[in-house]
Design a protein around this motif. Structure first.
Motif, PDB file in Angstrom:
ATOM      1  N   TRP A 257     -48.136  85.363 -59.091  1.00 19.26           N
ATOM      2  CA  TRP A 257     -49.414  85.589 -59.775  1.00 19.26           C
ATOM      3  C   TRP A 257     -50.499  85.980 -58.770  1.00 19.26           C
ATOM      4  O   TRP A 257     -51.280  86.920 -59.009  1.00 19.26           O
ATOM      5  N   LEU A 258     -50.562  85.270 -57.636  1.00 21.52           N
ATOM      6  CA  LEU A 258     -51.606  85.541 -56.646  1.00 21.52           C
ATOM      7  C   LEU A 258     -51.438  86.911 -56.003  1.00 21.52           C
ATOM      8  O   LEU A 258     -52.428  87.588 -55.677  1.00 21.52           O
ATOM      9  N   LEU A 259     -50.209  87.339 -55.807  1.00 19.49           N
ATOM     10  CA  LEU A 259     -49.986  88.683 -55.262  1.00 19.49           C
ATOM     11  C   LEU A 259     -50.466  89.761 -56.231  1.00 19.49           C
ATOM     12  O   LEU A 259     -51.063  90.762 -55.824  1.00 19.49           O
ATOM     13  N   VAL A 260     -50.219  89.548 -57.520  1.00 19.76           N
ATOM     14  CA  VAL A 260     -50.732  90.496 -58.512  1.00 19.76           C
ATOM     15  C   VAL A 260     -52.257  90.545 -58.453  1.00 19.76           C
ATOM     16  O   VAL A 260     -52.871  91.624 -58.479  1.00 19.76           O
ATOM     17  N   GLU A 261     -52.892  89.373 -58.389  1.00 15.90           N
ATOM     18  CA  GLU A 261     -54.355  89.332 -58.291  1.00 15.90           C
ATOM     19  C   GLU A 261     -54.854  90.044 -57.037  1.00 15.90           C
ATOM     20  O   GLU A 261     -55.849  90.771 -57.080  1.00 15.90           O
ATOM     21  N   GLN A 262     -54.175  89.840 -55.933  1.00 10.95           N
ATOM     22  CA  GLN A 262     -54.611  90.449 -54.683  1.00 10.95           C
ATOM     23  C   GLN A 262     -54.576  91.972 -54.770  1.00 10.95           C
ATOM     24  O   GLN A 262     -55.536  92.661 -54.382  1.00 10.95           O
ATOM     25  N   PHE A 263     -53.476  92.509 -55.294  1.00 11.48           N
ATOM     26  CA  PHE A 263     -53.350  93.961 -55.402  1.00 11.48           C
ATOM     27  C   PHE A 263     -54.250  94.535 -56.498  1.00 11.48           C
ATOM     28  O   PHE A 263     -54.781  95.639 -56.365  1.00 11.48           O
ATOM     29  N   ARG A 264     -54.448  93.773 -57.577  1.00 11.07           N
ATOM     30  CA  ARG A 264     -55.228  94.287 -58.702  1.00 11.07           C
ATOM     31  C   ARG A 264     -56.725  94.097 -58.510  1.00 11.07           C
ATOM     32  O   ARG A 264     -57.524  94.989 -58.804  1.00 11.07           O
ATOM     33  N   ASP A 265     -57.123  92.917 -58.015  1.00 10.32           N
ATOM     34  CA  ASP A 265     -58.539  92.555 -57.966  1.00 10.32           C
ATOM     35  C   ASP A 265     -59.088  92.404 -56.555  1.00 10.32           C
ATOM     36  O   ASP A 265     -60.300  92.290 -56.379  1.00 10.32           O
ATOM     37  N   GLY A 266     -58.216  92.318 -55.574  1.00  8.23           N
ATOM     38  CA  GLY A 266     -58.665  92.201 -54.196  1.00  8.23           C
ATOM     39  C   GLY A 266     -58.843  90.796 -53.695  1.00  8.23           C
ATOM     40  O   GLY A 266     -59.072  90.583 -52.506  1.00  8.23           O
ATOM     41  N   LYS A 267     -58.714  89.781 -54.587  1.00  6.59           N
ATOM     42  CA  LYS A 267     -58.885  88.387 -54.195  1.00  6.59           C
ATOM     43  C   LYS A 267     -57.929  87.497 -54.987  1.00  6.59           C
ATOM     44  O   LYS A 267     -57.762  87.670 -56.193  1.00  6.59           O
ATOM     45  N   PRO A 268     -57.321  86.506 -54.326  1.00  9.05           N
ATOM     46  CA  PRO A 268     -56.577  85.477 -55.060  1.00  9.05           C
ATOM     47  C   PRO A 268     -57.553  84.413 -55.542  1.00  9.05           C
ATOM     48  O   PRO A 268     -58.514  84.081 -54.831  1.00  9.05           O
ATOM     49  N   THR A 269     -57.344  83.873 -56.729  1.00  8.81           N
ATOM     50  CA  THR A 269     -58.298  82.923 -57.296  1.00  8.81           C
ATOM     51  C   THR A 269     -57.643  81.571 -57.567  1.00  8.81           C
ATOM     52  O   THR A 269     -56.426  81.472 -57.746  1.00  8.81           O
ATOM     53  N   THR A 270     -58.481  80.543 -57.645  1.00 11.96           N
ATOM     54  CA  THR A 270     -57.979  79.211 -58.006  1.00 11.96           C
ATOM     55  C   THR A 270     -57.477  79.199 -59.446  1.00 11.96           C
ATOM     56  O   THR A 270     -56.471  78.564 -59.758  1.00 11.96           O
ATOM     57  N   LEU A 271     -58.175  79.907 -60.341  1.00 14.96           N
ATOM     58  CA  LEU A 271     -57.718  80.003 -61.728  1.00 14.96           C
ATOM     59  C   LEU A 271     -56.348  80.671 -61.795  1.00 14.96           C
ATOM     60  O   LEU A 271     -55.483  80.264 -62.574  1.00 14.96           O
ATOM     61  N   GLY A 272     -56.143  81.670 -60.938  1.00 15.81           N
ATOM     62  CA  GLY A 272     -54.851  82.343 -60.891  1.00 15.81           C
ATOM     63  C   GLY A 272     -53.745  81.431 -60.395  1.00 15.81           C
ATOM     64  O   GLY A 272     -52.625  81.443 -60.925  1.00 15.81           O
ATOM     65  N   ALA A 273     -54.043  80.623 -59.378  1.00 14.92           N
ATOM     66  CA  ALA A 273     -53.030  79.696 -58.861  1.00 14.92           C
ATOM     67  C   ALA A 273     -52.630  78.680 -59.920  1.00 14.92           C
ATOM     68  O   ALA A 273     -51.444  78.390 -60.115  1.00 14.92           O
ATOM     69  N   ALA A 274     -53.626  78.132 -60.635  1.00 13.01           N
ATOM     70  CA  ALA A 274     -53.330  77.161 -61.681  1.00 13.01           C
ATOM     71  C   ALA A 274     -52.535  77.795 -62.807  1.00 13.01           C
ATOM     72  O   ALA A 274     -51.556  77.226 -63.308  1.00 13.01           O
ATOM     73  N   SER A 275     -52.956  78.990 -63.231  1.00 13.95           N
ATOM     74  CA  SER A 275     -52.256  79.687 -64.309  1.00 13.95           C
ATOM     75  C   SER A 275     -50.848  80.087 -63.894  1.00 13.95           C
ATOM     76  O   SER A 275     -49.909  80.033 -64.700  1.00 13.95           O
ATOM     77  N   GLY A 276     -50.677  80.484 -62.643  1.00  7.20           N
ATOM     78  CA  GLY A 276     -49.359  80.858 -62.151  1.00  7.20           C
ATOM     79  C   GLY A 276     -48.389  79.700 -62.169  1.00  7.20           C
ATOM     80  O   GLY A 276     -47.217  79.858 -62.538  1.00  7.20           O
ATOM     81  N   ALA A 277     -48.857  78.514 -61.790  1.00  5.42           N
ATOM     82  CA  ALA A 277     -47.990  77.339 -61.830  1.00  5.42           C
ATOM     83  C   ALA A 277     -47.507  77.064 -63.249  1.00  5.42           C
ATOM     84  O   ALA A 277     -46.324  76.802 -63.486  1.00  5.42           O
ATOM     85  N   VAL A 278     -48.439  77.142 -64.205  1.00  4.03           N
ATOM     86  CA  VAL A 278     -48.052  76.913 -65.598  1.00  4.03           C
ATOM     87  C   VAL A 278     -47.085  77.982 -66.070  1.00  4.03           C
ATOM     88  O   VAL A 278     -46.090  77.689 -66.754  1.00  4.03           O
ATOM     89  N   ALA A 279     -47.313  79.232 -65.702  1.00  8.06           N
ATOM     90  CA  ALA A 279     -46.419  80.320 -66.105  1.00  8.06           C
ATOM     91  C   ALA A 279     -45.003  80.105 -65.578  1.00  8.06           C
ATOM     92  O   ALA A 279     -44.013  80.336 -66.293  1.00  8.06           O
ATOM     93  N   GLY A 280     -44.879  79.658 -64.342  1.00 12.73           N
ATOM     94  CA  GLY A 280     -43.549  79.401 -63.789  1.00 12.73           C
ATOM     95  C   GLY A 280     -42.844  78.265 -64.489  1.00 12.73           C
ATOM     96  O   GLY A 280     -41.628  78.329 -64.742  1.00 12.73           O
ATOM     97  N   LEU A 281     -43.586  77.214 -64.817  1.00  8.88           N
ATOM     98  CA  LEU A 281     -42.996  76.085 -65.532  1.00  8.88           C
ATOM     99  C   LEU A 281     -42.572  76.488 -66.941  1.00  8.88           C
ATOM    100  O   LEU A 281     -41.533  76.047 -67.446  1.00  8.88           O
TER     101      LEU A 281
END
Length: 438
Positions: A257-281
């Motif tokens: 999730w964070l890699l997608v954010e980095q390439f798409r938006d230029g920054k990894p976010t805390t909201l992205g990290a939290a959402s990514g964990a839930v998506a993986g689970l």
């Protein structure tokens, strides 16, 4: 004779799954505006009360009782949890109280309907929501739980269960169909019927408390060990595999999730990290007891990437699924179910099957796809009907003024934060201004 170790594991797992609901309340509460946080948390928390009563009266019986019609629904013989106090379930040497299993499955029902709060956040009225919860669990969740979780012979010798698990032979270890895909499809129906928030999408809605979101995500991750590993119904090797697989999938999904954010938006976010964990689970939930750790890591990575990309769907479709239930739970659940057809192996669980990558061909893959889309279609159609009926009669949506002012005051006469200055006290800014004027 009861296996006390397995019983303790199952009861502990039920408690972990229960913790997911207040964890979800924090997760969702932090993602909305300050004037709506209490309403969102209340809509989530109250699911424990409503679903608990439904489960007692008839929910467990219809979900896990002897099949009444073509693998679609159970009967009422166990209504009121009748006869469960002394009953046991499980193979010889691993028997657990049936009431422990009923309690474990109750928590699944609670968290599933609580997920739907994310689709209507900041615009749903409290009492109509309680009616929706009772009807939705009855007409959507319970039938799907019967389809996916009720094995032939579970309710007693010669009894029959649901069609997905016993006729189609689809694999779903911990709830990809009845929980994840189910909630994602229901979120679409809710968002369509109740409509978009006023001003969305032209006015961005920013999370008011990201620490809440991070803490809530942590509680969800913690509770998910009970959700997935607890589905082994005992302290076993499959439970250990499910536990490890859950962690690995969440870990790779965060990075994806964070890699997608980095390439798409230029920054990894805390909201992205939290959402990514839930998506993986979410992604690993249906296959956690059927795949090897390497397969779990791959599934998590795919879930993190596709769910992050899927966030954009609601803007293209102009579908105000407020907190992305479709993108995370619907898309993640679909991906996880279908990927079982690639990564499953009997080396992990003899009750499973071999997927395409382990010599099983396409056989399990098509079964998984049928199960996924059957669950999605059923939930979408029935949820639409329930929501439309409530919305057109007693009204599910709050008024325009309440939405703009913050729904907490309108629905609960409360506010999450008391920001008023108490009489007789001055802020540091006021003292500085007064000092400058002196």
């Amino acid at each position: 004779m009861l296996n006390t170790g397995d019983t303790a594991w199952l009861l502990g797992s039920a408690a972990l799954v229960m913790l997911m609901t207040p964890g979800l309340a924090l997760f969702y509460g932090g993602m909305v505006r300050a004037g709506s946080v209490l309403n969102v948390m209340m809509l989530t928390f109250v699911c424990l009360a409503v679903v608990g009563i439904v489960w007692l009266l008839y929910g467990y019986s219809l979900a896990f009782g002897n099949d009444a019609f073509a693998g679609l629904i159970g009967n009422f013989r166990l209504a009121g949890l009748h006869g469960l106090s002394e009953a046991t379930v499980g193979p010889d040497g691993h028997k657990v109280p049936l009431l422990a299993f009923a309690a474990f499955q109750l928590m699944f029902a609670v968290i599933t309907v609580a997920l739907l709060v994310g689709a209507v956040a900041e615009r749903a009225r409290f009492w109509p929501w309680l009616l929706f919860v009772a009807l939705w669990v009855t007409l959507v969740y319970i039938p799907l739980a019967h389809w996916a979780f009720a094995f032939d012979g579970f309710a007693g010798p010669g009894t029959a269960g649901g069609w997905l698990v016993n006729r189609l032979h689809a694999l779903d270890f911990a709830g990809g169909t009845a929980v994840e895909v189910d909630s994602g499809a229901a979120a679409v129906a809710l968002a369509v019927v109740i409509g978009r928030r006023h001003g969305w999408p032209s006015q961005a809605v920013r999370p008011h408390n990201l620490p809440f979101v991070m803490f809530g995500a942590g509680l969800l991750w913690f509770g998910w060990f009970g959700f997935n590993a607890g589905s082994a119904l005992g302290a076993s090797g499959v439970a250990a595999t499910s536990f490890v697989n859950s962690t690995l999938a969440a870990a790779t999904a965060v990075l994806g999730w964070l890699l997608v954010e980095q390439f798409r938006d230029g920054k990894p976010t805390t909201l992205g990290a939290a959402s990514g964990a839930v998506a993986g689970l979410v992604g690993i939930t249906p296959g956690c007891g059927y795949v090897e750790p390497v397969g779990a890591a791959a599934i998590g990575l795919v879930a993190g990437v596709v769910c992050s990309v899927a966030i954009g769907l609601k803007y293209r479709l102009r579908l105000d699924d407020s907190l992305d239930v479709l993108a995370v739970h619907g898309v993640g659940g679909l991906a996880g179910l279908i990927l079982i057809g690639l990564f499953a192996t009997r080396a992990v669980n003899g009750a499973g099957a071999d997927g395409l990558f382990y010599g099983g061909g396409l056989d399990q893959l098509w079964r998984q796809a049928v199960a996924a889309f059957a669950a999605f279609g059923y939930s979408l159609v029935v949820t639409f009907g329930i929501t439309w009926a409530i919305h057109r009669t007693i009204g599910l949506r709050a008024g325009r003024e309440a939405e703009f002012d913050g729904i907490d005051e309108a629905e609960h006469a409360e506010g999450a934060y008391d920001l008023a200055v108490q009489p007789g006290r001055r802020t540091a800014v006021a003292r500085a201004v007064e000092g400058g004027q002196a």
